[in-house]
Motif scaffolding. Structure first.
Motif, PDB file in Angstrom:
ATOM      1  N   VAL A  58     -12.539  -0.307   3.214  1.00 60.21           N
ATOM      2  CA  VAL A  58     -11.821  -0.845   2.059  1.00 60.21           C
ATOM      3  C   VAL A  58     -10.823   0.195   1.583  1.00 60.21           C
ATOM      4  N   GLY A  59      -9.731  -0.275   1.007  1.00 57.55           N
ATOM      5  CA  GLY A  59      -8.744   0.645   0.461  1.00 57.55           C
ATOM      6  C   GLY A  59      -7.662  -0.105  -0.282  1.00 57.55           C
ATOM      7  N   TYR A  60      -7.153   0.529  -1.332  1.00 57.22           N
ATOM      8  CA  TYR A  60      -5.999  -0.042  -2.019  1.00 57.22           C
ATOM      9  C   TYR A  60      -4.762   0.124  -1.153  1.00 57.22           C
ATOM     10  N   GLN A  61      -3.759  -0.708  -1.430  1.00 59.79           N
ATOM     11  CA  GLN A  61      -2.572  -0.756  -0.575  1.00 59.79           C
ATOM     12  C   GLN A  61      -1.865   0.596  -0.510  1.00 59.79           C
ATOM     13  N   ASN A  62      -1.810   1.307  -1.623  1.00 64.86           N
ATOM     14  CA  ASN A  62      -1.148   2.610  -1.594  1.00 64.86           C
ATOM     15  C   ASN A  62      -1.927   3.620  -0.752  1.00 64.86           C
ATOM     16  N   GLN A  63      -3.261   3.478  -0.711  1.00 65.61           N
ATOM     17  CA  GLN A  63      -4.073   4.380   0.111  1.00 65.61           C
ATOM     18  C   GLN A  63      -3.841   4.097   1.597  1.00 65.61           C
ATOM     19  N   ILE A  64      -3.782   2.807   1.933  1.00 65.22           N
ATOM     20  CA  ILE A  64      -3.506   2.448   3.334  1.00 65.22           C
ATOM     21  C   ILE A  64      -2.108   2.925   3.726  1.00 65.22           C
ATOM     22  N   ALA A  65      -1.158   2.822   2.807  1.00 64.23           N
ATOM     23  CA  ALA A  65       0.201   3.289   3.094  1.00 64.23           C
ATOM     24  C   ALA A  65       0.207   4.794   3.380  1.00 64.23           C
ATOM     25  N   THR A  66      -0.638   5.523   2.676  1.00 65.09           N
ATOM     26  CA  THR A  66      -0.731   6.966   2.916  1.00 65.09           C
ATOM     27  C   THR A  66      -1.362   7.237   4.281  1.00 65.09           C
ATOM     28  N   TYR A  67      -2.427   6.529   4.605  1.00 66.12           N
ATOM     29  CA  TYR A  67      -3.054   6.699   5.927  1.00 66.12           C
ATOM     30  C   TYR A  67      -2.042   6.443   7.047  1.00 66.12           C
ATOM     31  N   GLN A  68      -1.196   5.435   6.836  1.00 67.79           N
ATOM     32  CA  GLN A  68      -0.303   5.017   7.922  1.00 67.79           C
ATOM     33  C   GLN A  68       0.847   5.986   8.144  1.00 67.79           C
ATOM     34  N   LEU A  69       1.009   6.963   7.293  1.00 69.97           N
ATOM     35  CA  LEU A  69       1.970   8.028   7.592  1.00 69.97           C
ATOM     36  C   LEU A  69       1.606   8.718   8.899  1.00 69.97           C
ATOM     37  N   ALA A  70       0.317   8.680   9.237  1.00 69.37           N
ATOM     38  CA  ALA A  70      -0.160   9.277  10.489  1.00 69.37           C
ATOM     39  C   ALA A  70      -0.310   8.231  11.596  1.00 69.37           C
ATOM     40  N   ASP A  71       0.243   7.024  11.364  1.00 65.28           N
ATOM     41  CA  ASP A  71       0.146   5.944  12.359  1.00 65.28           C
ATOM     42  C   ASP A  71      -1.306   5.756  12.803  1.00 65.28           C
ATOM     43  N   SER A  72      -2.182   5.607  11.832  1.00 67.63           N
ATOM     44  CA  SER A  72      -3.616   5.649  12.111  1.00 67.63           C
ATOM     45  C   SER A  72      -4.339   4.330  11.880  1.00 67.63           C
ATOM     46  N   PHE A  73      -3.580   3.249  11.544  1.00 65.67           N
ATOM     47  CA  PHE A  73      -4.231   1.974  11.278  1.00 65.67           C
ATOM     48  C   PHE A  73      -3.688   0.873  12.166  1.00 65.67           C
ATOM     49  N   PHE A  74      -4.567  -0.043  12.483  1.00 66.35           N
ATOM     50  CA  PHE A  74      -4.313  -1.148  13.397  1.00 66.35           C
ATOM     51  C   PHE A  74      -3.422  -2.201  12.736  1.00 66.35           C
ATOM     52  N   ASP A  75      -2.390  -2.640  13.465  1.00 67.68           N
ATOM     53  CA  ASP A  75      -1.495  -3.685  12.984  1.00 67.68           C
ATOM     54  C   ASP A  75      -2.081  -5.046  13.351  1.00 67.68           C
ATOM     55  N   MET A  76      -2.521  -5.793  12.349  1.00 67.44           N
ATOM     56  CA  MET A  76      -3.156  -7.088  12.594  1.00 67.44           C
ATOM     57  C   MET A  76      -2.182  -8.150  13.095  1.00 67.44           C
ATOM     58  N   ASN A  77      -0.872  -7.870  13.019  1.00 69.15           N
ATOM     59  CA  ASN A  77       0.092  -8.810  13.588  1.00 69.15           C
ATOM     60  C   ASN A  77      -0.125  -8.988  15.084  1.00 69.15           C
ATOM     61  N   THR A  78      -0.756  -8.023  15.727  1.00 64.04           N
ATOM     62  CA  THR A  78      -0.980  -8.111  17.166  1.00 64.04           C
ATOM     63  C   THR A  78      -2.093  -9.083  17.530  1.00 64.04           C
ATOM     64  N   VAL A  79      -2.821  -9.591  16.537  1.00 63.10           N
ATOM     65  CA  VAL A  79      -3.931 -10.489  16.835  1.00 63.10           C
ATOM     66  C   VAL A  79      -3.963 -11.729  15.951  1.00 63.10           C
ATOM     67  N   ILE A  80      -3.293 -11.699  14.813  1.00 64.24           N
ATOM     68  CA  ILE A  80      -3.469 -12.779  13.839  1.00 64.24           C
ATOM     69  C   ILE A  80      -2.996 -14.127  14.365  1.00 64.24           C
ATOM     70  N   ASP A  81      -1.996 -14.151  15.254  1.00 64.03           N
ATOM     71  CA  ASP A  81      -1.509 -15.408  15.836  1.00 64.03           C
ATOM     72  C   ASP A  81      -1.947 -15.578  17.288  1.00 64.03           C
ATOM     73  N   ASP A  82      -2.896 -14.798  17.714  1.00 60.03           N
ATOM     74  CA  ASP A  82      -3.359 -14.858  19.097  1.00 60.03           C
ATOM     75  C   ASP A  82      -3.978 -16.229  19.387  1.00 60.03           C
ATOM     76  N   PRO A  83      -3.675 -16.835  20.585  1.00 52.48           N
ATOM     77  CA  PRO A  83      -4.207 -18.174  20.885  1.00 52.48           C
ATOM     78  C   PRO A  83      -5.717 -18.224  21.041  1.00 52.48           C
ATOM     79  N   VAL A  84      -6.334 -17.104  21.300  1.00 54.20           N
ATOM     80  CA  VAL A  84      -7.792 -17.088  21.487  1.00 54.20           C
ATOM     81  C   VAL A  84      -8.495 -16.546  20.241  1.00 54.20           C
ATOM     82  N   TYR A  85      -8.064 -15.405  19.764  1.00 55.31           N
ATOM     83  CA  TYR A  85      -8.780 -14.726  18.684  1.00 55.31           C
ATOM     84  C   TYR A  85      -8.097 -14.820  17.321  1.00 55.31           C
ATOM     85  N   GLY A  86      -6.927 -15.440  17.261  1.00 55.88           N
ATOM     86  CA  GLY A  86      -6.153 -15.426  16.034  1.00 55.88           C
ATOM     87  C   GLY A  86      -6.693 -16.325  14.936  1.00 55.88           C
ATOM     88  N   MET A  87      -5.992 -16.307  13.826  1.00 64.14           N
ATOM     89  CA  MET A  87      -6.335 -17.140  12.672  1.00 64.14           C
ATOM     90  C   MET A  87      -5.382 -18.334  12.650  1.00 64.14           C
TER      91      MET A  87
END
Length: 481
Positions: A135-164
């Motif tokens: 869990v994390g607030y948006q500003n905390q996640i933004a800080t983590y991502q300065l190190a390119d350390s979080f998964f981009d859910m765009n790569t799976v959210i529209d997936d034909p098998v696993y997406g939403m």
């Protein structure tokens, strides 16, 4: 078979010759030079075969995740504590572990408060030690991502098998769904909202009626009048020793809420700059300075002290998170037992502007197997049936629109929750930028100073504060270059 005109003509000629052989011969006519027209074969419409539509095979949708097997064991770090929330989390986790078709076992772990989790995460980003969900607030996640350390859910959210599915995506409240998409990082989706809360004005309705008012204030002027009246006229049912109109908690979300109420904002997304010294922010805290100077307001002296004083009937107003509704209810029931509710903060514009916030659930980068398993749980966690369980146990708002109908009985039994729910259309958000935690700390220092000393120049203090905020932001963004 169909005969042609030529064939019919030939048969007639043969038949005629046979007749001529059986009758006396006449003198043949003299030959002429006139051409003899050959019989012309008339065109015949041949049957036209209709083209047959061959079945067209639809292209089979392929998934870049097809070769990935979800991890069997994953870990979820969260901040949820308390008997009801822990019980609800157990139901959710046990249900997922028992029903998911991939054999995934999720273990949830209480990892401390938001600040504790933030500190722990900074030390282990981009290592195998990260949890699979956090869990994390948006500003905390933004800080983590300065190190390119979080998964981009765009790569799976529209997936034909696993997406939403798109209809499920559309079921989220649009503002909540878009809050975890970061323009700063090329619109990566770095989180998914499982719940939200909102800053609301808690008020003692019985006390207001004793003071001659019919309901909560809608303008700052009304708020001041009521708060000052309460500080001089204790509630008849009070179980406390003192009487006070309002207690201010030194918290950046309170700073944002009062700035919003005065029609302003604390961040300009178009310029990516803080606006902590805006005319609205200054006006809000000059108003607050006057309340303190006139003895109509004071600071909260201990954790949840305003909640306790409100419950015992010695505090008319307090501003806090809607997630505290169950706790306020308990405080009132165990305290003075009066009629109470929640409302929008009084506003200068006539239209509420409510501070809506909440931590999201995000997936640290690890391995494709772990990331996929984590995503599968997040889909389950944010599904309508699970949202209902979580919202009713936690006091949070669900993030899916369809859940409202499922909670009609709950809302009927909890009218204060319904009153807060009805304000969601007026939601605004605090900035989701790296380094906001550092800025929040400084905001709280300045807040305390200006209300404690009515002689301080709010504009000057906020100018310095705003410069600090933008300098901090610039330092953070340098890491992206």
């Amino acid at each position: 078979m169909r005969r042609t005109l030529f064939g019919i003509f030939s048969l007639v000629m043969v038949f005629a010759l046979m007749l001529s052989a059986c009758t006396p011969k006449e003198e043949a006519p003299a030959p002429t030079d006139a051409p003899v027209e050959a019989p012309v074969e008339e065109p015949v419409d041949e049957p036209v075969e209709e083209p047959v539509d061959e079945p067209v095979e639809e292209p089979v949708a392929t998934s870049p995740w097809e070769g990935v097997t979800p991890a069997k064991e994953i870990v979820f770090w969260h901040q949820h504590s308390g008997e009801e929330r822990e019980a609800a989390m157990k139901i959710i986790v046990d249900g997922f572990n028992a029903t998911n078709e991939y054999g995934i076992t999720l273990t949830d772990e209480y990892a401390g408060g938001y600040g504790d989790i933030y500190t722990k995460m900074l030390a282990i980003l981009n290592t195998p030690d990260v949890p699979d969900i956090v869990v994390g607030y948006q500003n905390q996640i933004a800080t983590y991502q300065l190190a390119d350390s979080f998964f981009d859910m765009n790569t799976v959210i529209d997936d034909p098998v696993y997406g939403m599915p798109k209809e499920d995506q559309a079921d989220f409240f649009e503002g909540f769904f878009n809050q975890d998409v970061y323009p700063l990082y090329d619109n990566q989706r770095l989180g998914l909202a499982p719940n939200r809360s909102m800053e609301v004005l808690y008020y003692n309705l019985d006390w207001l009626k004793e003071l001659g008012f019919d309901g909560p204030p809608t303008t700052p002027e009304e708020f001041r009048e009521m708060a000052c009246a309460a500080s001089e006229n204790p509630f008849s049912g009070s179980k406390g020793e003192e009487s006070m109109g309002y207690q201010l908690s030194i918290d950046t979300s309170r700073f944002a809420s009062w700035t919003f109420a005065f029609g302003g904002d604390i961040y300009d997304g178009a310029t990516n700059q803080y606006t902590l010294n805006s005319p609205e922010a200054v006006a809000a805290f000059e108003f607050m300075q006057d309340l303190f100077a006139d003895g109509c307001a004071r600071l909260v002296s201990e954790n949840y002290g305003d909640q306790t004083d409100f419950g015992n009937g010695s505090l008319l107003f307090t501003v806090g998170s809607s997630s505290g509704l169950p706790y306020y209810g308990n405080a009132v029931n165990e305290g003075a037992g009066f009629e109470w509710s929640v409302a929008a903060l009084p506003t200068t514009t006539g239209t509420p502007k409510q501070n809506v916030y909440g931590a999201s659930v995000s997936i640290p980068k690890s391995t494709p197997e772990r990331e996929l398993a984590a995503w599968i749980f997040l889909k389950y966690y944010t599904s309508p049936e699970i949202q209902k369980i979580w919202a009713e146990a936690s006091g949070y708002f669900p993030v899916r629109k369809s859940v409202a109908d499922m909670m009609s009985d709950y809302m009927a039994a909890n009218p204060t929750y319904k009153a807060a729910w009805d304000l969601l259309d007026y939601g605004y958000f605090e900035p989701a930028v790296p380094g906001y935690d550092f800025v929040r700390d400084e905001i709280e220092v300045v807040m305390a100073a200006v209300v404690d000393n009515p002689d301080l120049d709010v504009q000057a203090e906020f100018d310095t504060l705003n410069q600090f905020g933008n300098d901090t932001l610039a330092e953070q963004l340098e890491q992206l270059n």
